[in-house]
Design an enzyme around this catalytic site. Sequence first.
Site, PDB file in Angstrom:
ATOM      1  N   HIS A  81      12.143  -0.937  15.237  1.00  0.00           N
ATOM      2  CA  HIS A  81      11.539  -2.093  14.556  1.00  0.00           C
ATOM      3  C   HIS A  81      11.121  -1.701  13.131  1.00  0.00           C
ATOM      4  CE1 HIS A  81       9.022  -5.583  13.705  1.00  0.00           C
ATOM      5  NE2 HIS A  81       8.017  -4.764  13.451  1.00  0.00           N
ATOM      6  N   SER A 173      22.566   5.277  -0.842  1.00  0.00           N
ATOM      7  CA  SER A 173      22.747   3.925  -1.362  1.00  0.00           C
ATOM      8  C   SER A 173      21.588   3.527  -2.267  1.00  0.00           C
ATOM      9  CB  SER A 173      22.880   2.953  -0.187  1.00  0.00           C
ATOM     10  OG  SER A 173      22.684   1.643  -0.615  1.00  0.00           O
ATOM     11  N   SER A 174      20.367   3.852  -1.829  1.00  0.00           N
ATOM     12  CA  SER A 174      19.186   3.456  -2.619  1.00  0.00           C
ATOM     13  C   SER A 174      19.122   4.195  -3.945  1.00  0.00           C
ATOM     14  CB  SER A 174      17.908   3.746  -1.832  1.00  0.00           C
ATOM     15  OG  SER A 174      17.868   2.946  -0.696  1.00  0.00           O
ATOM     16  N   GLU A 259       7.550   4.465  -1.264  1.00  0.00           N
ATOM     17  CA  GLU A 259       8.387   3.513  -0.530  1.00  0.00           C
ATOM     18  C   GLU A 259       7.681   2.167  -0.351  1.00  0.00           C
ATOM     19  OE1 GLU A 259      11.409   3.328   0.518  1.00  0.00           O
ATOM     20  OE2 GLU A 259      11.276   1.635   1.890  1.00  0.00           O
ATOM     21  N   TYR A 261       5.603   0.853  -2.244  1.00  0.00           N
ATOM     22  CA  TYR A 261       5.620   0.149  -3.531  1.00  0.00           C
ATOM     23  C   TYR A 261       7.018  -0.318  -3.887  1.00  0.00           C
ATOM     24  CZ  TYR A 261       0.789   1.490  -3.913  1.00  0.00           C
ATOM     25  OH  TYR A 261      -0.555   1.642  -3.661  1.00  0.00           O
ATOM     26  N   HIS A 307      -2.353   9.279   3.757  1.00  0.00           N
ATOM     27  CA  HIS A 307      -1.848   8.996   5.100  1.00  0.00           C
ATOM     28  C   HIS A 307      -2.182  10.134   6.051  1.00  0.00           C
ATOM     29  CE1 HIS A 307       0.685   5.555   3.836  1.00  0.00           C
ATOM     30  NE2 HIS A 307       0.719   6.196   2.697  1.00  0.00           N
ATOM     31  N   LYS A 335      -3.693  -7.601 -11.340  1.00  0.00           N
ATOM     32  CA  LYS A 335      -2.578  -8.511 -11.077  1.00  0.00           C
ATOM     33  C   LYS A 335      -3.067  -9.778 -10.376  1.00  0.00           C
ATOM     34  CE  LYS A 335       1.549  -7.010 -10.660  1.00  0.00           C
ATOM     35  NZ  LYS A 335       1.904  -6.757 -12.041  1.00  0.00           N
ATOM     36  N   ARG A 454      -2.313   2.816  17.860  1.00  0.00           N
ATOM     37  CA  ARG A 454      -1.039   2.149  17.619  1.00  0.00           C
ATOM     38  C   ARG A 454       0.039   2.786  18.505  1.00  0.00           C
ATOM     39  NH1 ARG A 454       0.778   4.299  11.669  1.00  0.00           N
ATOM     40  NH2 ARG A 454       2.445   2.818  11.984  1.00  0.00           N
TER      41      ARG A 454
END
Lengths: 550, 268
Positions: A81, A173-174, A259, A261, A307, A335, A454
């Site tokens: 997921h 690819s990124s 990532e 961001y 983290h 912002k 979690r």
Amino acid sequence: MSETAALAQPHHDQEEHRGGFRWTNWLFTTDHKKIGVIYMLVAFFFFFVGGALAGVMRAQLAAPDLHLVGNTTFNGLVSMHGTIMIFLWVMPMMSGLINFVMPLQIGTRDMAFPRLNALSLWIFVGGGIVLFSTFFLGMPTAGWTSYAPLSVNDPHEVGMDVWILGIEMLGISSITTGLNFVVTIMRLRAPGMSLFKMPLFVWSTLVTGWLLILAMPAIAVALFAVFTERHFGVDFFNAARGGDPILYQHLFWFFGHPEVYILIMPAFGIISEVIPVFSRKPIFGYKAMAWSMIAIAFLSFLVWAHHMFTSGMDPRLTLPFMIMTMVVAIPTGVKMFNWLATMWKGKLYFELPMVFAFGFLVTFALGGFTGVMLAIIPLDLQLTETYFVVGHMHYVMFGGSVLAIFAGLYFWFPKITGYKLDHKLGLWHFWITLIGMNLAFFPMHWLGLLGMPRRVANYDPSFAASNLWVSVGGFIMGLAQLILVANFIITMLKKQRCGTNPWNSVSLEWSTATPVPPHNFDVLPQVTEGPYHYGIPEEESSTKEQARHG
Amino acid sequence: MMVTTLLRILRRTFPWLLAALVVTPAWPSDFLVHPVSAYSGSIDAILWVTIAISIVFFALVVGIMAFVFFRFRAKKAGEEGVRIHGNVPLEIVWTVVPAIILVALSIWAVDVFNVELNPPESTLIVKVTAYQFGFDFSYYESSPNFQGAQTVTVHNICGNPAAFVKIRSLGVKTHGHFEIPQGVPVRFLVTSKDVIHSFWVPAFMIKRDTVPGLSSDMWLTPTTVGTYPVKCAVLCGPGHDGMRATLKVVPKAEFSSWLAAHKTLASR
């Protein structure tokens, strides 16, 4: 400018055969618009795959002691997921929107490297297929974070390796996509468009491009190291043989924080496009908006260890990471306030993109506040690794990125297809999504605070009521997305043309014909004004006010 | 005094404020975490103040949105807003004000966390060893004055990464359940046998990951007698959701007899 004009010569006009659909036109295309559309279609497929996985998880979690799926399968669902929603839905969806819109917004004919662009697309599709194959080969079970040593010991031998291969492909690819974005923006802007005359969506793309280039190598390295440890006994993370398990987390989060961001930055861009158009006012504090994105991107490389406050890293080192994380809240707050101020004294039109932008402001603000709570070390030690984090990141990712994607989709759909999506169905989509998502994600906060970890397949009976609510909200939210699909189909069948510029926007993508010709612009535009030239000058408006009152 | 009253009011009204956001009958019967150690009390305070600040800012955001929704809504097609590009003083205000609040929160957070960084030298020590899928607990005591005691490296001991703790075994080892005395500082040295787990006591409002090859530590002084669940918080494999233990905080005297009973059990 002559050099860049030469670079931007149309080079694929001949390959376009007007009239009649040929699949080779899509398969071998180097046209940024078609590439963008393929990205979006593939991303939407995976949005529903990822959603289905969440559906199975929430069914399992609807009551405390259900056994719909085994624990190993559940961990597989958790991993896939996350992987799918991040790498195969939000990233390619943003990539698709950027591919379609950005070259038009800067007034050029294509990306700087159109063939590389096609290569990035098909490597991404390949990576998607590889990741999808884990459903048949055995899903990885270590979470999308794939912490060593668990990922090294993953019992699903093939699935884990295939997963690593898939992520490495998506990484390549990124990186190439990021390069393409940056070079295109730096070299191919229309004459007269200086950096500070670029629309903010282009700014967000530039920043995202840099983040992709700088962050993706870290996860490539981390997962390659896991692979070598799994098969060649290179003990990077094996403590028993002198390795360090925490090293993996440092590598992972050095990618992982930029990532997030990468996922939210284009959302900032979309919202900054939508609000001025539907407020009929220039964006408030344009330069601050551009600089705040640069600041957030820069800071994103200095906060990764937030983290890892509980990980066992030196606790004294956690303090600077807390402070840097707090600092991120400042440009983000700027912002928020600038978006609000843009609407002040505007004339607001609540078309669908604006409705979704409104939703974004509310839910993203909530995600921001819980972000600050998580930054505070003493609170983080309680809240991290619990459902609170799940709630926070879904507010930011769904309430932020995905609502912005919807705003962008409703906004640019008329540019992509020539048709406006149905307003009424769009409102149903908005309200049911909003209610569903708040029901699903809000109770997660107190579940985590009270002690629900979690990534668990079962939980204490005392959490039953809230979890049922989360599941019900999740299903409501999932069903709401079918309304969006229905809206696509109905709109495409109705074929009611809405004109080249239905929102009366001044940015360049709306100045060319719809559908956009293969070479984009017959004559490359000359840019003389800023990107948000809306509204009536202040002096004029105040004289009008006086006239009315006087 | 002011702060505690404020906190009490906040705790009472919070669910109602929240209900305004999401109407849901899913309120858990016991909504709040009840702090059961001195340290978790200070965390609770910072938590509620942060929530209060968030509510104020959230109300501001939603309030402005509601205002512009009604006040600045276009009435017919073709209307234009006022061409305002910005307002530097205003922008400085909403950069500086949040910055000040964040600095204040940071200072408070550092202040609270400093307590955790400086454990007392003499404590009861519980070594927690996590494995797939459970916890083992063994008892030690520490004092700088121990002669020839077993010396243990705590790799990332708070405030002094390479320091040693002098500890002496109490000869008690339990599995899945453990007890600690009320009002006595207890230090947990946590490690793992296989993959990364986390030692989490939600009621204490703190957790530490258990990492193979590392001995991480945390400490606290329990203040309230009771039985509390211990949970693993890091995904560690198929048995993750069932990786539990229980912790009982008991009065000092009761703890001594519990310890003695387990010691004779162990020696037999």
